[in-house]
Design a protein around this motif. Structure first.
Motif, short mmCIF file in Angstrom:
data_model
loop_
_atom_site.label_atom_id
_atom_site.label_comp_id
_atom_site.label_asym_id
_atom_site.label_seq_id
_atom_site.Cartn_x
_atom_site.Cartn_y
_atom_site.Cartn_z
N LEU A 179 -5.47 -26.70 -4.71
CA LEU A 179 -4.47 -25.86 -5.38
C LEU A 179 -4.77 -25.73 -6.87
N ALA A 180 -5.20 -26.83 -7.48
CA ALA A 180 -5.53 -26.80 -8.91
C ALA A 180 -6.72 -25.90 -9.19
N ILE A 181 -7.73 -25.96 -8.34
CA ILE A 181 -8.92 -25.11 -8.52
C ILE A 181 -8.53 -23.63 -8.35
N MET A 182 -7.72 -23.35 -7.33
CA MET A 182 -7.31 -21.96 -7.12
C MET A 182 -6.48 -21.46 -8.31
N ALA A 183 -5.63 -22.33 -8.85
CA ALA A 183 -4.83 -21.94 -10.02
C ALA A 183 -5.72 -21.68 -11.23
N ARG A 184 -6.75 -22.49 -11.39
CA ARG A 184 -7.67 -22.34 -12.54
C ARG A 184 -8.33 -20.97 -12.54
N HIS A 185 -8.63 -20.45 -11.37
CA HIS A 185 -9.34 -19.17 -11.28
C HIS A 185 -8.40 -17.99 -10.98
N GLY A 186 -7.10 -18.24 -10.94
CA GLY A 186 -6.16 -17.16 -10.66
C GLY A 186 -6.33 -16.59 -9.26
N ALA A 187 -6.81 -17.42 -8.32
CA ALA A 187 -7.12 -16.93 -6.97
C ALA A 187 -5.85 -16.52 -6.22
N MET A 188 -4.78 -17.28 -6.39
CA MET A 188 -3.54 -16.95 -5.69
C MET A 188 -2.97 -15.62 -6.21
N GLU A 189 -3.01 -15.45 -7.54
CA GLU A 189 -2.48 -14.20 -8.12
C GLU A 189 -3.33 -13.01 -7.68
N ALA A 190 -4.65 -13.18 -7.62
CA ALA A 190 -5.53 -12.08 -7.21
C ALA A 190 -5.28 -11.71 -5.75
N ALA A 191 -5.09 -12.71 -4.90
CA ALA A 191 -4.80 -12.44 -3.49
C ALA A 191 -3.44 -11.76 -3.35
N ARG A 192 -2.49 -12.19 -4.17
CA ARG A 192 -1.17 -11.55 -4.14
C ARG A 192 -1.28 -10.08 -4.54
N ASP A 193 -2.10 -9.78 -5.55
CA ASP A 193 -2.30 -8.39 -5.96
C ASP A 193 -2.88 -7.56 -4.81
N ASP A 194 -3.79 -8.16 -4.05
CA ASP A 194 -4.37 -7.46 -2.89
C ASP A 194 -3.29 -7.16 -1.85
N ALA A 195 -2.44 -8.15 -1.60
CA ALA A 195 -1.36 -7.96 -0.62
C ALA A 195 -0.42 -6.84 -1.07
N LEU A 196 -0.09 -6.82 -2.34
CA LEU A 196 0.79 -5.77 -2.88
C LEU A 196 0.16 -4.39 -2.74
N ALA A 197 -1.16 -4.32 -2.96
CA ALA A 197 -1.86 -3.04 -2.85
C ALA A 197 -1.85 -2.53 -1.41
N TRP A 198 -2.05 -3.43 -0.46
CA TRP A 198 -2.02 -3.01 0.96
C TRP A 198 -0.60 -2.59 1.36
N ALA A 199 0.41 -3.29 0.86
CA ALA A 199 1.79 -2.90 1.16
C ALA A 199 2.09 -1.51 0.59
N ALA A 200 1.59 -1.24 -0.61
CA ALA A 200 1.79 0.08 -1.22
C ALA A 200 1.10 1.16 -0.41
N LYS A 201 -0.09 0.85 0.12
CA LYS A 201 -0.80 1.81 0.97
C LYS A 201 0.00 2.11 2.24
N ALA A 202 0.60 1.07 2.81
CA ALA A 202 1.42 1.26 4.02
C ALA A 202 2.59 2.19 3.73
N ARG A 203 3.26 1.96 2.62
CA ARG A 203 4.43 2.77 2.27
C ARG A 203 4.03 4.22 2.01
N ALA A 204 2.90 4.41 1.33
CA ALA A 204 2.45 5.77 1.01
C ALA A 204 2.08 6.54 2.28
N ALA A 205 1.54 5.82 3.27
CA ALA A 205 1.04 6.47 4.49
C ALA A 205 2.13 7.22 5.23
N ILE A 206 3.36 6.71 5.19
CA ILE A 206 4.42 7.31 6.00
C ILE A 206 5.32 8.27 5.20
N ASP A 207 4.94 8.53 3.96
CA ASP A 207 5.74 9.45 3.14
C ASP A 207 5.84 10.84 3.76
N THR A 208 4.83 11.23 4.51
CA THR A 208 4.80 12.58 5.08
C THR A 208 5.51 12.67 6.44
#
Length: 333
Positions: A282-311
């Motif tokens: 956990l300390a190593i992942m925190a040092r490199h911001g790995a959790m935050e980067a993975a969270r950003d990826d998850a948010l981007a995929w969620a945004a893609k899902a929401r955009a897909a059904i707009d039409t």
């Protein structure tokens, strides 16, 4: 939306909207998991099916069909099919992972044995194919059979990639598409197909399910390092103890110095884990911001899902599906 409605979880609102359909799905599941000659089949299946899961995947099928204006009977068959495929994969996964807990309860392989779990899983796969043929749609059968093959392929890929420090984010994504997103996208896609939706609408539903499944899995992987046992239905840190290379670890390995690389080699590649290793990971992942980067990826995929059904048609279910995509990643905020 009122405050009371906003406070309720999106899958709960979906469940309320689709209550009559879900009641029919549950009745079909109970009827089709019966076995005249092997009573262990309904025993093992009921243990998992009745464990209080959200039934998210079958609800996706029902929602997609209703959103596209379907009023026939076969969305019930397809929702039950999706749940059987999902339950079969859970039974097999728990054997492969040697898991002892699922949804906060002892796993079927622990209560019975590995043989029962594998064979009952096989039975449910067979039942799922019987159900999907009853729709009479070759396109539906193609989608769900392809998804079943992709799921199996993803599980085998994970066996070889899980403890290999050379595993990249691209390989991780391929595994996730197999083990999680393939069934999400098939669930939404067949709902559109059975409703006779246009090719563009069916593609939008597929894209939504694919992106939702990826966001869902990344969020689950993050929760394994930062959730609670009650929230995730398993023990915190299980992925680390099982030496699974999930996205935050893959990101940390890619940025590791020599000392950190040696730590990952010992704990993940060779499986020599000691007291305090989870905290160090956990300390190593925190040092490199790995959790935050993975969270950003998850948010981007969620945004893609929401955009897909707009039409897709303006409908309360579309709003619930959009809210669902936001919710699966809100868990990791």
């Amino acid at each position: 939306m009122g405050l009371d409605e906003a406070a309720r979880k999106p899958h709960d609102r979906l469940g309320e909207w689709l209550a009559a359909d879900m009641e029919a799905v549950n009745a079909m599941i109970r009827a089709r998991m019966a076995s005249e000659h092997a009573p262990r089949i309904p025993e093992v299946t009921a243990h998992l099916v009745e464990a209080g899961g959200k039934r998210l995947r079958p609800m996706l099928t029902l929602a997609a069909a209703r959103l596209c204006g379907y009023d026939g009977p076969f969305h019930i068959h397809l929702a039950a099919t999706v749940e059987f495929i999902h339950t079969a994969t859970l039974l097999h996964d728990d054997v492969v992972d040697e898991s002892a807990q699922r949804r906060g309860r002892p796993t079927a392989n622990l209560l019975w044995d590995n043989k029962s779990s594998v064979l009952v899983g096989d039975y449910l796969f067979a039942r799922s194919f019987q159900l999907m043929t009853e729709t009479g749609s070759m396109r539906v059968m193609e989608i769900l059979s392809n998804a079943s093959a992709t799921i199996a392929e993803g599980e085998v890929l994970q066996l070889t990639a899980a403890q290999d420090l050379a595993t990249t984010e691209a390989i991780y994504l391929q595994v996730v598409r197999g083990k999680t997103a393939a069934l999400f996208s098939a669930a939404t896609e067949v709902g559109g197909v059975i409703a006779g939706a246009s090719a563009d609408q069916v593609q939008a539903l597929y894209t939504y399910g694919d992106a939702l499944g990826i966001a869902f899995q990344i969020a689950d992987d993050l929760l394994d390092y930062g959730g609670t046992s009650a929230a995730i239905g398993k023990n915190v840190g299980d992925d680390f103890r099982e030496r699974k290379l999930t996205l935050p670890v893959i990101k940390a390995v890619a940025l590791a110095d020599a000392e950190e690389r040696a730590f990952w080699e010992r704990t993940i590649a060779r499986g020599r884990q000691e007291d305090g290793d989870l905290e160090q990971a956990l300390a190593i992942m925190a040092r490199h911001g790995a959790m935050e980067a993975a969270r950003d990826d998850a948010l981007a995929w969620a945004a893609k899902a929401r955009a897909a059904i707009d039409t897709l048609p303006d409908h309360p279910l579309r709003g619930m599906l959009s809210d669902l995509a936001a919710y699966v990643v809100a868990r990791i905020n």
